[in-house]
Design an enzyme around this catalytic site. Structure first.
Site, PDB file in Angstrom:
ATOM      1  N   ARG A 125       0.841  -1.193   0.000  1.00 22.95           N
ATOM      2  CA  ARG A 125       0.000   0.000   0.000  1.00 22.95           C
ATOM      3  C   ARG A 125       0.874   1.240   0.000  1.00 22.95           C
ATOM      4  NH1 ARG A 125      -2.400   0.634   4.510  1.00 22.95           N
ATOM      5  NH2 ARG A 125      -3.821   2.168   3.663  1.00 22.95           N
ATOM      6  N   LYS A 190       3.557  -7.413  12.050  1.00 27.70           N
ATOM      7  CA  LYS A 190       2.771  -7.599  10.828  1.00 27.70           C
ATOM      8  C   LYS A 190       2.973  -8.997  10.236  1.00 27.70           C
ATOM      9  CE  LYS A 190       1.608  -5.320   6.508  1.00 27.70           C
ATOM     10  NZ  LYS A 190       1.495  -3.998   5.867  1.00 27.70           N
ATOM     11  N   ARG A 325      -0.889   6.195  20.803  1.00 24.67           N
ATOM     12  CA  ARG A 325      -0.323   7.293  21.576  1.00 24.67           C
ATOM     13  C   ARG A 325       0.066   6.759  22.943  1.00 24.67           C
ATOM     14  NH1 ARG A 325      -1.589  12.387  21.765  1.00 24.67           N
ATOM     15  NH2 ARG A 325      -3.187  12.222  23.358  1.00 24.67           N
TER      16      ARG A 325
HETATM   17  C1  BTN Z   1       0.614  -3.834   2.341  1.00 28.24           C
HETATM   18  O1  BTN Z   1       0.459  -4.214   3.501  1.00 28.24           O
HETATM   19  O2  BTN Z   1       1.290  -2.841   2.082  1.00 28.24           O
HETATM   20  C2  BTN Z   1      -0.047  -4.603   1.237  1.00 28.24           C
HETATM   21  C3  BTN Z   1       0.800  -5.718   0.732  1.00 28.24           C
HETATM   22  C4  BTN Z   1       0.128  -6.503  -0.382  1.00 28.24           C
HETATM   23  C5  BTN Z   1       1.083  -7.473  -1.034  1.00 28.24           C
HETATM   24  C6  BTN Z   1       0.380  -8.400  -1.997  1.00 28.24           C
HETATM   25  S1  BTN Z   1       1.419  -9.742  -2.474  1.00 28.24           S
HETATM   26  C7  BTN Z   1       0.284 -10.205  -3.711  1.00 28.24           C
HETATM   27  C8  BTN Z   1      -0.233  -8.929  -4.327  1.00 28.24           C
HETATM   28  N1  BTN Z   1       0.640  -8.497  -5.404  1.00 28.24           N
HETATM   29  C9  BTN Z   1       1.265  -7.352  -5.101  1.00 28.24           C
HETATM   30  O3  BTN Z   1       2.086  -6.780  -5.835  1.00 28.24           O
HETATM   31  N2  BTN Z   1       0.875  -6.926  -3.909  1.00 28.24           N
HETATM   32  C10 BTN Z   1      -0.096  -7.801  -3.294  1.00 28.24           C
END
Ligand code: BTN
Length: 338
Positions: A125, A190, A325
């Site tokens: 993201r 995570k 926080r």
């Molecule tokens: C995040 O937490 O930032 C989201 C990560 C999402 C990763 C997955 S792996 C399969 C799919 N293909 C990608 O390029 N991204 C998602």
């Protein structure tokens, strides 16, 4: 990565999956290539999270066999939901989301699912990269089509989080939690992330490419690349084969998507709230322009917005990065990032 794996790399690794030593000469012969070519194909595997032992006079050995993705095995775990999907497994590509978005434009069917053994340009993201080693993760994307317009899909990312937590808990990961908008955490580390990309008209139809990355076994080189606290399923004591985990996730995802496509996120809202790691906690939201908002988490809306009780009333956030926080009102250092 100096040398990205090639089809020959994958063929050689599959031949080594029994965990015994195989000499370079034997392996090269079985693959119909020269030893020099084989050596090149098996070079730099540490960069993609694979440990390959090379011993002079003995050859190559894969100490930890890879549980290769196998659509037939995934299908067996899908039970009643087997027909909801058409699963394709690809050895290596840039990003399953990118490829599936391209295929969606040319008419690919709802339910088409693309899982990759290795992504060379996985996307996270907010423009971040997503790293996952070969055989050490699940990286896949699901295409889902909706009759409704793109606006109806607000909250879909959170609905996907519900499916992931249901799947993980049914696999025994009782501590799986969510962090708004859709990180999956175990004890604040995570475990998985989702990237949901939407296309469509205001009045419909629309489609979503739902990408999921889940850490199964993170090796040291992958941990080094990630700038946040991470964990994997193996550390959570889960020893299921990747195919079983993928099957369970896809089954729970079909369950959630079937509900979502008629009723949206609303009916899933309370369940999502019960999984939220920051429920009723004092947090800071960092907005994309860097502005900070402080308040207490008051749940999520039917559209997936984060509701924050602030000094000036209830506020809704559709984007942002949430951090806890410190007790006493001061801002804690940002420990976990979205
Ligand atoms: C995040 O937490 O930032 C989201 C990560 C999402 C990763 C997955 S792996 C399969 C799919 N293909 C990608 O390029 N991204 C998602």
């Amino acid at each position: 990565m100096a040398h990205a794996p090639t089809p020959l790399t994958f063929r050689a690794l599959r031949l080594l999956n029994h965990g015994e030593f195989r000499s370079g000469a034997q392996l090269a012969h079985a693959l119909g290539v020269t030893r020099a070519r084989l050596r090149r194909a098996l070079q730099d595997l540490e960069d993609v999270g694979v440990t390959l032992l090379r011993l002079h006079g003995r050859g190559y050995r894969l100490p930890a066999p890879i549980d290769w993705l196998d659509p037939a095995q995934v299908r067996r775990s899908l039970g009643a939901y087997a027909d909801a999907y058409e699963l394709r497994v690809v050895e290596i590509l840039e990003s399953t989301n990118t490829t599936l978005l391209e295929q969606a434009v040319t008419g690919a069917p709802s339910g088409l699912t693309l899982a990759a053994e290795l992504q060379t340009r996985g996307r996270g993201r907010r423009g971040r990269a997503w790293y996952a080693g070969l055989g050490g993760a699940l990286t896949f994307s699901v295409l889902w089509r909706f009759e409704q317009g793109a606006g109806f899909l607000a909250g879909l990312g959170l609905a996907v989080g519900v499916a992931l937590v249901r799947a993980l808990r049914s696999l025994g990961v009782e501590e799986a939690m969510l962090k708004w908008p859709n990180d999956v955490l175990i004890r604040h580390h995570k475990l998985a992330g989702t990237l949901v990309e939407i296309q469509g008209d205001v009045l419909g139809p629309s489609l979503a490419v739902i990408g999921v990355g889940l850490n199964i076994r993170l090796d040291a080189s992958m941990r080094e690349r990630v700038d946040q606290a991470v964990t994997d399923l193996v550390s959570a004591g889960v020893a299921y084969d990747r195919n079983r985990v993928l099957g369970e996730i896809l089954a729970r995802l079909a369950e959630v998507l079937n509900a979502f496509q008629t009723q949206g996120f609303g009916p899933l809202r309370n369940e999502w709230g019960s999984y939220h790691v920051y429920a009723e906690r004092a947090v800071t939201v960092r907005l994309p322009d860097g502005a900070l908002e402080e308040g207490t988490v008051a749940g999520v809306g039917d559209d997936g917005a984060l509701l924050l009780q602030t000094g000036t009333g209830l506020r809704r956030f559709h984007t942002g990065e949430v951090s806890l926080r410190a007790a006493g009102g001061g801002r804690e250092r940002r420990v976990y990032s979205v």
